[in-house]
Design an enzyme around this catalytic site. Structure first.
Site, PDB file in Angstrom:
ATOM      1  N   TYR A 254     -14.664   4.513   8.189  1.00  0.00           N
ATOM      2  CA  TYR A 254     -15.133   3.151   7.926  1.00  0.00           C
ATOM      3  C   TYR A 254     -16.575   2.891   8.357  1.00  0.00           C
ATOM      4  O   TYR A 254     -16.885   1.835   8.889  1.00  0.00           O
ATOM      5  CB  TYR A 254     -14.157   2.130   8.543  1.00  0.00           C
TER       6      TYR A 254
ATOM      7  N   CYS B 105      -3.693   2.740  -4.182  1.00  0.00           N
ATOM      8  CA  CYS B 105      -4.695   3.494  -3.433  1.00  0.00           C
ATOM      9  C   CYS B 105      -4.793   4.892  -4.043  1.00  0.00           C
ATOM     10  O   CYS B 105      -3.868   5.700  -3.900  1.00  0.00           O
ATOM     11  CB  CYS B 105      -4.305   3.545  -1.962  1.00  0.00           C
TER      12      CYS B 105
ATOM     13  N   HIS C 148       0.861  -1.190   0.000  1.00  0.00           N
ATOM     14  CA  HIS C 148       0.000   0.000   0.000  1.00  0.00           C
ATOM     15  C   HIS C 148       0.895   1.237   0.000  1.00  0.00           C
ATOM     16  O   HIS C 148       1.871   1.293   0.745  1.00  0.00           O
ATOM     17  CB  HIS C 148      -0.881  -0.012   1.257  1.00  0.00           C
TER      18      HIS C 148
ATOM     19  N   HIS D  95      -7.630   0.286  -4.219  1.00  0.00           N
ATOM     20  CA  HIS D  95      -8.422   1.085  -3.278  1.00  0.00           C
ATOM     21  C   HIS D  95      -8.890   2.288  -4.076  1.00  0.00           C
ATOM     22  O   HIS D  95      -8.063   3.049  -4.574  1.00  0.00           O
ATOM     23  CB  HIS D  95      -7.545   1.596  -2.133  1.00  0.00           C
TER      24      HIS D  95
ATOM     25  N   ASP E  73     -12.651   2.923  -0.633  1.00  0.00           N
ATOM     26  CA  ASP E  73     -11.768   3.125   0.517  1.00  0.00           C
ATOM     27  C   ASP E  73     -12.549   3.879   1.584  1.00  0.00           C
ATOM     28  O   ASP E  73     -13.722   3.593   1.798  1.00  0.00           O
ATOM     29  CB  ASP E  73     -10.493   3.825   0.050  1.00  0.00           C
ATOM     30  N   HIS E  74     -11.945   4.838   2.215  1.00  0.00           N
ATOM     31  CA  HIS E  74     -12.648   5.547   3.291  1.00  0.00           C
ATOM     32  C   HIS E  74     -13.937   6.175   2.781  1.00  0.00           C
ATOM     33  O   HIS E  74     -14.046   6.538   1.618  1.00  0.00           O
ATOM     34  CB  HIS E  74     -11.778   6.685   3.834  1.00  0.00           C
TER      35      HIS E  74
HETATM   36  C1  CS2 Z   1      -5.921   1.825   4.731  1.00  0.00           C
HETATM   37  C2  CS2 Z   1      -4.556   1.645   5.345  1.00  0.00           C
HETATM   38  O1  CS2 Z   1      -7.431   2.874   6.100  1.00  0.00           O
HETATM   39  C3  CS2 Z   1      -6.581   3.023   5.235  1.00  0.00           C
HETATM   40  O2  CS2 Z   1      -6.213   4.076   4.746  1.00  0.00           O
HETATM   41  O3  CS2 Z   1      -5.858   1.920   3.362  1.00  0.00           O
HETATM   42  O4  CS2 Z   1      -4.643   1.688   6.712  1.00  0.00           O
HETATM   43  C4  CS2 Z   1      -4.038   0.332   4.904  1.00  0.00           C
HETATM   44  O5  CS2 Z   1      -4.832  -0.671   5.460  1.00  0.00           O
HETATM   45  C5  CS2 Z   1      -2.655   0.021   5.286  1.00  0.00           C
HETATM   46  O6  CS2 Z   1      -1.797   1.083   5.013  1.00  0.00           O
HETATM   47  C6  CS2 Z   1      -2.198  -1.195   4.537  1.00  0.00           C
HETATM   48  O7  CS2 Z   1      -1.155  -1.773   5.189  1.00  0.00           O
HETATM   49 MN    MN Z   2      -6.008   2.870   0.895  1.00  0.00          MN
END
Ligand code: CS2
Ligand code: MN
Length: 345
Positions: free
Chosen positions: A322, A236, A198, A263, A308-309
């Site tokens: 989340y 991402c 990531h 992501h 993602d978020h």
């Molecule tokens: C995730 C990261 O919540 C987030 O932004 O994309 O925490 C992700 O899980 C980690 O960096 C991956 O190791």
């Molecule tokens: Mn991410």
């Protein structure tokens, strides 16, 4: 591609029963949260997680994350033992039929924000990053903690960790990453588990710590450290997209064969090193989500995607970034673009 959704396990208020009602979501992204960083995940625990998910009619698609111990990132102490444990984890995941692992190589802190519940004009709450505020934050104050951070450090533990890192340069971090990959990817190839790093979030150094998975050039360098499909990426969009020099559709097209996990989220750049997490829809932010999804589709991407978020909307509370609603809207929006692209090709 398979549309997936992150689930934080038994204590997650966004339950599997709710997730399976999101149109088009069939896969779960999860992790085993009660094993200390650096220890191997047992086959028993993995199978237990898998069963829980399958009992609800979903599949366990990706483990996010299998975290990398700081000794490995710093290249000191017990790194060989922790690398051996990492390989054991990969072997056990393969035995359970899991073929994709997301991890990161960010020193000490995972994703970082200045405010977790900033109110946007429409009344929703979002995670934001304001450079001035972050520059004033002191990770040693002890009263600072973000959901993506490992909270197991004491104040003194954190102080000595940061001290140890003060001697580590970006080049050291590259060397330590290569040392890790040389040992772990060999095993990943053997057992056919795709490793997907990531990128750093945000994609620049914070608190004086080195960060290297930040740009197209650096990702090219990363992929060459160990040239194998099993040494791949979690691309991402929101993390890399915070730097306006990063062209995400171009990265998707350039790295497609090595991207195993996408992501997809939008962010709105509001100033130099300042951004808000926005709704997924293109017009809500600075990234063209349509072009990003189209790039994946054009490349014949057959890996995993997750929204993602999300923002907190409709009065929802819970783990910042989340909640259920906005991420579900994101998944359905991405699925809609995908279907339209498929039917008009
Ligand atoms: C995730 C990261 O919540 C987030 O932004 O994309 O925490 C992700 O899980 C980690 O960096 C991956 O190791
Ligand atoms: Mn991410």
């Amino acid at each position: 591609m398979q549309m997936t959704f992150r689930w934080y396990g038994k204590d997650d208020p966004v339950t599997l029963e709710k997730i399976r009602q999101i149109p088009g979501v069939t896969g779960i992204v999860s992790a085993i949260y009660d094993v200390p960083v650096g220890e191997a995940l047992s086959l028993e625990k993995i199978l237990e997680l898998k069963k829980e998910i399958e009992d609800k009619g979903l599949t366990l698609s990706v483990i996010e994350s299998v975290p990398v111990h700081e000794d490995i990132k710093m290249g000191c102490g017990d790194r060989d033992r922790y690398i051996e444990n990492y390989c054991t984890t990969l072997r056990n995941l393969a035995k359970a039929g899991i073929d994709c692992v997301c991890y990161n190589f960010m020193p000490v802190f995972d994703w970082t924000r200045s405010d977790l519940a900033y109110e946007l004009p429409d009344g929703s709450n979002a995670l934001i990053y304001d450079n001035e505020t972050v520059l004033k934050m002191n990770p040693l104050s002890g009263d600072l903690s973000l959901p993506g951070w490992d909270s197991s450090y004491t104040k003194d533990g954190m102080r000595s960790l940061l001290e140890a890192y003060s001697k580590i340069t970006e080049e050291d971090l590259w060397n330590n990453l290569k040392y890790f990959l040389d040992r772990v990817i060999k095993v990943a190839e053997e057992v056919k588990v795709k490793m997907a790093i990531h990128p750093d979030d945000p994609p620049w150094s914070i608190f004086g710590l080195p960060r290297i998975i930040t740009s197209k050039r650096n990702i090219e360098r990363f992929l060459k450290l160990y040239d194998s499909k099993y040494n791949g990426l979690t691309l991402c969009s929101g993390s890399l997209g915070a730097d306006p020099n990063n062209d995400i559709p171009d990265m998707v097209r350039s790295f497609c064969g090595r991207i195993h996990f996408a992501h997809i989220r939008n962010i709105k750049i509001t100033g130099e090193r300042c951004f808000e997490e926005s709704a997924h829809k293109t017009e809500a932010g600075s990234l063209d989500i349509f072009e990003i999804v189209k790039a994946y589709r054009d490349c014949g991407f057959d890996g995993y995607i997750r929204p993602d978020h999300g923002r907190m909307i409709w009065g929802e509370t819970g783990r910042p970034g989340y909640g259920l609603y906005d991420r579900a809207l994101g998944a359905v929006y991405i699925n809609g673009i995908w279907e339209a692209l498929e039917k008009t090709k």
